[in-house]
Motif scaffolding. Structure first.
Motif, PDB file in Angstrom:
ATOM      1  N   ALA A  65      13.621 -29.142   9.540  1.00  0.00           N
ATOM      2  CA  ALA A  65      12.730 -28.094   9.034  1.00  0.00           C
ATOM      3  C   ALA A  65      13.366 -27.395   7.831  1.00  0.00           C
ATOM      4  N   ALA A  66      14.693 -27.180   7.897  1.00  0.00           N
ATOM      5  CA  ALA A  66      15.395 -26.576   6.763  1.00  0.00           C
ATOM      6  C   ALA A  66      15.289 -27.469   5.532  1.00  0.00           C
ATOM      7  N   LEU A  67      15.409 -28.774   5.728  1.00  0.00           N
ATOM      8  CA  LEU A  67      15.333 -29.707   4.604  1.00  0.00           C
ATOM      9  C   LEU A  67      13.966 -29.658   3.927  1.00  0.00           C
ATOM     10  N   VAL A  68      12.916 -29.539   4.713  1.00  0.00           N
ATOM     11  CA  VAL A  68      11.571 -29.429   4.146  1.00  0.00           C
ATOM     12  C   VAL A  68      11.483 -28.194   3.247  1.00  0.00           C
ATOM     13  N   LEU A  69      12.078 -27.093   3.703  1.00  0.00           N
ATOM     14  CA  LEU A  69      12.076 -25.873   2.894  1.00  0.00           C
ATOM     15  C   LEU A  69      12.929 -26.033   1.643  1.00  0.00           C
ATOM     16  N   VAL A 122      19.547 -23.765   9.181  1.00  0.00           N
ATOM     17  CA  VAL A 122      20.837 -24.453   9.164  1.00  0.00           C
ATOM     18  C   VAL A 122      21.801 -23.766  10.134  1.00  0.00           C
ATOM     19  N   LEU A 123      21.775 -22.443  10.166  1.00  0.00           N
ATOM     20  CA  LEU A 123      22.595 -21.693  11.112  1.00  0.00           C
ATOM     21  C   LEU A 123      22.248 -22.080  12.548  1.00  0.00           C
ATOM     22  N   ALA A 124      20.949 -22.157  12.840  1.00  0.00           N
ATOM     23  CA  ALA A 124      20.507 -22.541  14.184  1.00  0.00           C
ATOM     24  C   ALA A 124      21.017 -23.933  14.534  1.00  0.00           C
ATOM     25  N   TYR A 125      20.912 -24.854  13.588  1.00  0.00           N
ATOM     26  CA  TYR A 125      21.410 -26.211  13.831  1.00  0.00           C
ATOM     27  C   TYR A 125      22.904 -26.189  14.150  1.00  0.00           C
ATOM     28  N   GLY A 126      23.671 -25.441  13.367  1.00  0.00           N
ATOM     29  CA  GLY A 126      25.110 -25.396  13.580  1.00  0.00           C
ATOM     30  C   GLY A 126      25.488 -24.825  14.927  1.00  0.00           C
ATOM     31  N   VAL A 127      24.807 -23.757  15.342  1.00  0.00           N
ATOM     32  CA  VAL A 127      25.096 -23.130  16.638  1.00  0.00           C
ATOM     33  C   VAL A 127      24.713 -24.066  17.778  1.00  0.00           C
ATOM     34  N   ILE A 128      23.527 -24.669  17.678  1.00  0.00           N
ATOM     35  CA  ILE A 128      23.072 -25.594  18.729  1.00  0.00           C
ATOM     36  C   ILE A 128      24.016 -26.785  18.818  1.00  0.00           C
ATOM     37  N   ARG A 129      24.495 -27.253  17.669  1.00  0.00           N
ATOM     38  CA  ARG A 129      25.426 -28.383  17.660  1.00  0.00           C
ATOM     39  C   ARG A 129      26.701 -28.049  18.421  1.00  0.00           C
ATOM     40  N   ILE A 130      27.219 -26.843  18.213  1.00  0.00           N
ATOM     41  CA  ILE A 130      28.429 -26.419  18.922  1.00  0.00           C
ATOM     42  C   ILE A 130      28.168 -26.355  20.429  1.00  0.00           C
ATOM     43  N   HIS A 137      18.556 -31.027  15.665  1.00  0.00           N
ATOM     44  CA  HIS A 137      18.181 -31.910  14.560  1.00  0.00           C
ATOM     45  C   HIS A 137      16.830 -31.523  13.962  1.00  0.00           C
ATOM     46  N   LEU A 138      15.897 -31.135  14.798  1.00  0.00           N
ATOM     47  CA  LEU A 138      14.585 -30.717  14.286  1.00  0.00           C
ATOM     48  C   LEU A 138      14.713 -29.440  13.455  1.00  0.00           C
ATOM     49  N   ALA A 139      15.628 -28.539  13.843  1.00  0.00           N
ATOM     50  CA  ALA A 139      15.847 -27.314  13.072  1.00  0.00           C
ATOM     51  C   ALA A 139      16.369 -27.650  11.679  1.00  0.00           C
ATOM     52  N   PHE A 140      17.301 -28.596  11.609  1.00  0.00           N
ATOM     53  CA  PHE A 140      17.841 -28.964  10.298  1.00  0.00           C
ATOM     54  C   PHE A 140      16.799 -29.679   9.459  1.00  0.00           C
TER      55      PHE A 140
END
Length: 200
Positions: A48-52, A17-25, A43-46
């Protein structure tokens, strides 16, 4: 998911989720977001987080004793995950199909105009993910199976993006702090067994 991977999920999910937020910025530094590599990668990072998180919800249910309340929360959370996976999957596909940001907006309008999609995938379904996450940690806090401040940190993580989506990385750090102690716990064996979520 074996017990070691189950415990690591409590660390990996917030980091994704952190990776998604940074990439989004970073994706928005030019004044618009998507389409492109940053849009897709974030989006793919998030996703993957959802699967976890799907596994995490059922682990939290096991920690709560697999009672009716925790089961309802886990089921609702899994439904919310399915909605978010559908939403982010649409985002990825739109990013591939559109030539520019304006083209993305046109495609999003078409998708959301389909009856039922807006409420199920955007305006209603995803909230089950957030509510279930909070409900499970509150139940565990009441049962004294997590620290009293855990629900507070989770609530902060959930609230920050509603104030400003650029705060997603900060919220992810709060979530990481709240989940880190859970990564050191032994996961009950039955926690790794959960119903499969169907995502369209």
């Amino acid at each position: 998911m074996n017990p070691m991977n189950a415990r690591l999920a409590f660390i990996a999910a917030p980091l994704l989720v952190l990776a998604y937020g940074v990439i989004r910025i970073l994706d928005g530094l030019d004044g618009s977001r998507g389409p492109g590599l940053a849009w897709t990668t974030g989006h793919l990072a998030f996703m993957a987080a959802l699967v976890l998180f799907a596994g995490i919800f059922w682990q939290l249910r096991a920690m709560a004793g697999r009672d009716t309340l925790s089961t309802v929360s886990a089921v609702a959370g899994t439904a919310g995950i399915a909605a978010l996976l559908a939403q982010f999957g649409i985002d990825v596909v739109v990013g591939f199909l559109a030539a520019d940001h304006a083209g993305m907006s046109v495609l999003f309008d078409r998708v959301q105009s389909v009856p039922g999609v807006a409420i199920a995938v955007y305006d209603g379904g995803p909230f089950l993910f957030y509510l279930a996450q909070l409900a499970l940690v509150i139940q565990l806090a009441v049962m004294r199976r997590v620290r009293p401040w855990t629900p507070v940190l989770v609530l902060i993580d959930l609230a920050l993006p509603f104030a400003d989506k650029d705060l997603i990385p900060l919220g992810a750090l709060f979530l990481l702090v709240s989940f880190a102690p859970l990564a050191r716990r032994e996961v009950p064996a039955a926690a790794t067994v959960r119903p499969a979520a169907t995502v369209s």
